[in-house]
Scaffold this active site. Structure first.
Site, short mmCIF file in Angstrom:
data_model
loop_
_atom_site.label_atom_id
_atom_site.label_comp_id
_atom_site.label_asym_id
_atom_site.label_seq_id
_atom_site.Cartn_x
_atom_site.Cartn_y
_atom_site.Cartn_z
N THR A 12 0.86 -1.19 0.00
CA THR A 12 0.00 0.00 0.00
C THR A 12 0.89 1.24 0.00
O THR A 12 1.95 1.27 0.62
CB THR A 12 -0.96 0.03 1.20
OG1 THR A 12 -0.25 0.29 2.41
CG2 THR A 12 -1.73 -1.28 1.33
N GLY A 13 0.45 2.25 -0.73
CA GLY A 13 1.29 3.45 -0.86
C GLY A 13 2.58 3.14 -1.58
O GLY A 13 3.65 3.64 -1.21
N SER A 16 5.63 5.74 -4.18
CA SER A 16 6.72 6.66 -3.83
C SER A 16 7.40 6.21 -2.54
O SER A 16 6.88 5.35 -1.81
CB SER A 16 6.20 8.09 -3.66
OG SER A 16 5.29 8.17 -2.57
N GLY A 17 8.55 6.80 -2.27
CA GLY A 17 9.23 6.62 -1.00
C GLY A 17 9.55 5.19 -0.64
O GLY A 17 10.01 4.40 -1.48
N ILE A 18 9.31 4.83 0.60
CA ILE A 18 9.63 3.50 1.11
C ILE A 18 8.81 2.43 0.39
O ILE A 18 9.31 1.34 0.08
CB ILE A 18 9.42 3.45 2.63
CG1 ILE A 18 10.50 4.28 3.34
CG2 ILE A 18 9.43 2.00 3.15
CD1 ILE A 18 10.26 4.50 4.82
N GLY A 19 7.55 2.72 0.10
CA GLY A 19 6.71 1.76 -0.61
C GLY A 19 7.25 1.42 -1.98
O GLY A 19 7.29 0.26 -2.39
N SER A 136 7.07 3.62 13.02
CA SER A 136 8.05 4.70 13.13
C SER A 136 8.57 4.72 14.56
O SER A 136 7.87 4.34 15.50
CB SER A 136 7.40 6.05 12.81
OG SER A 136 8.27 7.12 13.15
N TYR A 149 0.27 12.00 14.97
CA TYR A 149 1.13 11.08 14.21
C TYR A 149 1.75 10.05 15.15
O TYR A 149 1.74 8.84 14.87
CB TYR A 149 2.21 11.88 13.48
CG TYR A 149 3.14 11.03 12.65
CD1 TYR A 149 2.65 10.19 11.65
CD2 TYR A 149 4.52 11.09 12.82
CE1 TYR A 149 3.50 9.41 10.88
CE2 TYR A 149 5.38 10.33 12.04
CZ TYR A 149 4.86 9.48 11.08
OH TYR A 149 5.71 8.71 10.31
#
Length: 248
Positions: A12-13, A16-19, A136, A149
């Site tokens: 999921t996601g 971009s980025g880590i995904g 995180s 968050y």
């Protein structure tokens, strides 16, 4: 020999980025990978670059999660790897000034959406599947102006551990990866300008014993490790910290 041949993975996601980095490494190890995201153009572009299968789905929308699960089951059958990665920081503000809208946006993606993604996919997970949550290090910190968050990630860790206990009879492993400062565009999405981001990066690097930011590829390597039965068949309910020693 590719570690993950004949495995089906959901990220999921994943646009971009880590995904994106995780999808790339999973594909390199032989997995078929479905990436999801909210923005059609971005998801389809990323899928073309990666050789992944695109699927437009918003993790905060329970209808989208239902549709995703039903289509995956209909088109592909069972799932071997579920990387629940999509998340946002939301606006950074004090508890006193927190808006209901910001609270709901963060919690609907980071916690509610992640929870019901797992909820819907459990019936179509293969026995001995791997579930990985992107958490995180903020799940166990209490910095000002990041209450929602931080709380969303703490809640995520709690359900991941419960899921690990519930799914153990099926040999399904559920683990968490908790990065520290990783060089992605998530903070720019939170509305910070370039000058502020540079100052934040410099400050963080000064606090990290290894004197560098982490990379999405380093986190992705952990996703692959946790998805490999041979490498991590006895690991479940575990939070792996990847923070360059920041928490020491």
């Amino acid at each position: 020999m590719n570690k993950l041949n004949n495995k089906l993975a959901i990220v999921t996601g994943g646009n971009s980025g880590i995904g994106y980095a995780a999808a790339k490494k999973l594909i390199a190890e032989g997995a078929r990978v479905i990436i999801t995201g909210r923005r059609k153009e971005a998801v389809e572009k990323a899928a073309e670059e990666l050789g992944a299968i695109p699927f437009i789905a918003d993790q905060s929308d329970l209808g989208d999660i239902d549709f995703l699960k039903n289509e995956v089951e209909k088109q592909f059958g069972k799932v071997d790897i579920l990387f629940i990665n999509a998340g946002i920081t939301g606006g950074l503000t004090s508890i006193e000034n927190m808006s209901v809208q910001n609270f709901d946006e963060v919690m609907n993606i980071n916690f509610r959406g992640a929870y019901f993604t797992l909820n819907k996919f459990i019936p179509i997970l293969n026995d001995s599947a791997s579930v990985v949550f992107l958490s995180s290090i903020v799940a166990s910190t209490y910095k000002p102006n990041s209450s929602v968050y931080q709380a969303s990630k703490a809640a995520l860790n709690s359900i991941a551990k419960t899921a690990a206990a519930e799914l153990a009879p099926r040999k399904i492993r559920v683990n968490m990866i908790s990065p520290g400062p990783i060089k992605t565009n998530i903070m720019s999405k939170a509305g910070l300008d370039e000058e502020t981001l540079k100052g934040l990066d410099d400050y963080l690097i000064s606090q990290i014993p290894l004197k560098k930011m982490g990379t999405a590829e380093e986190v992705a390597q952990l996703v692959v490790h946790l998805s490999d039965d041979a490498a991590s068949g006895f690991i479940t309910g575990t939070e792996i910290i990847i923070d360059g020693g920041l928490g020491l």
